[in-house]
Each structure stands twice: as structure tokens, then as C-alpha cells.
Motif scaffolding. Structure first.
Motif, PDB file in Angstrom:
ATOM      1  N   ILE A  34      33.657   1.255  59.282  1.00 33.70           N
ATOM      2  CA  ILE A  34      32.589   1.657  60.192  1.00 33.70           C
ATOM      3  C   ILE A  34      32.552   3.176  60.333  1.00 33.70           C
ATOM      4  O   ILE A  34      31.492   3.788  60.265  1.00 33.70           O
ATOM      5  CB  ILE A  34      32.752   0.963  61.562  1.00 33.70           C
ATOM      6  N   THR A  38      29.579   5.796  59.392  1.00 32.61           N
ATOM      7  CA  THR A  38      29.052   6.654  60.453  1.00 32.61           C
ATOM      8  C   THR A  38      29.203   8.129  60.076  1.00 32.61           C
ATOM      9  O   THR A  38      28.266   8.916  60.254  1.00 32.61           O
ATOM     10  CB  THR A  38      29.762   6.373  61.796  1.00 32.61           C
ATOM     11  N   LYS A 126      24.010   2.822  65.364  1.00 31.41           N
ATOM     12  CA  LYS A 126      23.368   1.509  65.219  1.00 31.41           C
ATOM     13  C   LYS A 126      23.072   1.243  63.750  1.00 31.41           C
ATOM     14  O   LYS A 126      23.322   0.137  63.243  1.00 31.41           O
ATOM     15  CB  LYS A 126      22.083   1.482  66.060  1.00 31.41           C
ATOM     16  N   GLU A 129      26.319   0.532  61.931  1.00 34.59           N
ATOM     17  CA  GLU A 129      26.784  -0.821  62.260  1.00 34.59           C
ATOM     18  C   GLU A 129      25.964  -1.866  61.501  1.00 34.59           C
ATOM     19  O   GLU A 129      26.518  -2.810  60.939  1.00 34.59           O
ATOM     20  CB  GLU A 129      26.691  -1.066  63.763  1.00 34.59           C
TER      21      GLU A 129
END
Length: 158
Positions: A34, A38, A126, A129
């Protein structure tokens, strides 16, 4: 040569027995995936913040808080929070003012620029994810979220 093969086999066994089956290690792998996504999206967008600064921006989107409250909410020590606040203040993303009631407290709030960046980062998080979780079916995604949330809730009571 035989010693080298034994060492490699020993390392592989250690991996299988000690690390690969570790719950913590598997959670770390998920976090790393993740964070990698990101970070890539943040770099692509020209955002040059440290990952430990992100939670502060997200928390401060709603209201200004004291340094102590930020420390409590992020579960980070005071000196770590102070370093992050100082870095964010230098980038004009947060403002620090003395509390009007208790002059011993400093209240940290987002600047207009900080608020805009927080919204952009929330959007990137978001997106990251969604991209990371795209390997799961919608049903698996809901199940995974429920399980991880349940674990987090239980562990917070320790």
C-alpha cells in the motif's frame, strides 16, 4: 560447496518457520504494498512529504488540535510529532498558535494550502487503496476489510 548449500537450506527453513508464517510479517507485506503505491502516486503528483506526516494532515482536516492530542491520536512520541509539525510548518501546510485558554498548549491547524494538500492526498490514498485492493473481488475486499478492522479493534483494547 556443501556448506553453502546447507547455509542456503538453513536460511530457507528459517524463512519458512520464522518469518513467512508470521502474522506480523504478512501485515508488514500488505502495508509495504500500500505504501509503495501511495508513494508512487505522491511522487507522480509532485507531493514531497514523508509518510509519517500524512496522518497529521488527515487528522487536522477536521479541526486544529494540540501537539499532545496529535501525539495521542497518532500514537507517536512528542519529539516525533514536533519534527513533523516543524517540517509541515516550513512548507506552509500547518500553522501553530498558542491556545487562547491554556497558554502552555500549542494548537496546530491546517493552512489553506495544507487543507488543499490534505484533500489531494486523501484522493491519492483512496486511489492507491483501490489499485492495491483491485486484486480482490468485491466480496473479498469487504471480507478483508471487516477482518482487518475486527483485528485492529481487538488489538487496540490491549
Amino acid at each position: 560447496m556443501e556448506k553453502l548449500n546447507q547455509d542456503q537450506e538453513s536460511a530457507l527453513n528459517f524463512w519458512k518457520e520464522e518469518i513467512a508464517d508470521s502474522f506480523f510479517f504478512q501485515i508488514h507485506r500488505m502495508k509495504r504494498a500500500i505504501f509503495r503505491k501511495t508513494n508512487a502516486l505522491m511522487i507522480e503528483s509532485g507531493i514531497t512529504l514523508q509518510l509519517e506526516q500524512l496522518p497529521l494532515l488527515m487528522i487536522l482536516r477536521h479541526k486544529g488540535l494540540s501537539q499532545r492530542e496529535l501525539s495521542d491520536k497518532t500514537m507517536r512520541d512528542k519529539s516525533s510529532i514536533l519534527r513533523s509539525i516543524s517540517a509541515l510548518e516550513k512548507k506552509n501546510l500547518v500553522a501553530v498558535v498558542k491556545d487562547k485558554i491554556d497558554k502552555r498548549k500549542n494548537i496546530v491547524s491546517l493552512t489553506e494550502e495544507g487543507f488543499i494538500m490534505a484533500k489531494e492526498i486523501r484522493s491519492l490514498m483512496k486511489r492507491a487503496e483501490d489499485e492495491v485492493m483491485s486484486v480482490f473481488s468485491p466480496k473479498e475486499r469487504i471480507e478483508a476489510l471487516n477482518v482487518v478492522k475486527s483485528y485492529a479493534d481487538k488489538l487496540e483494547t490491549l
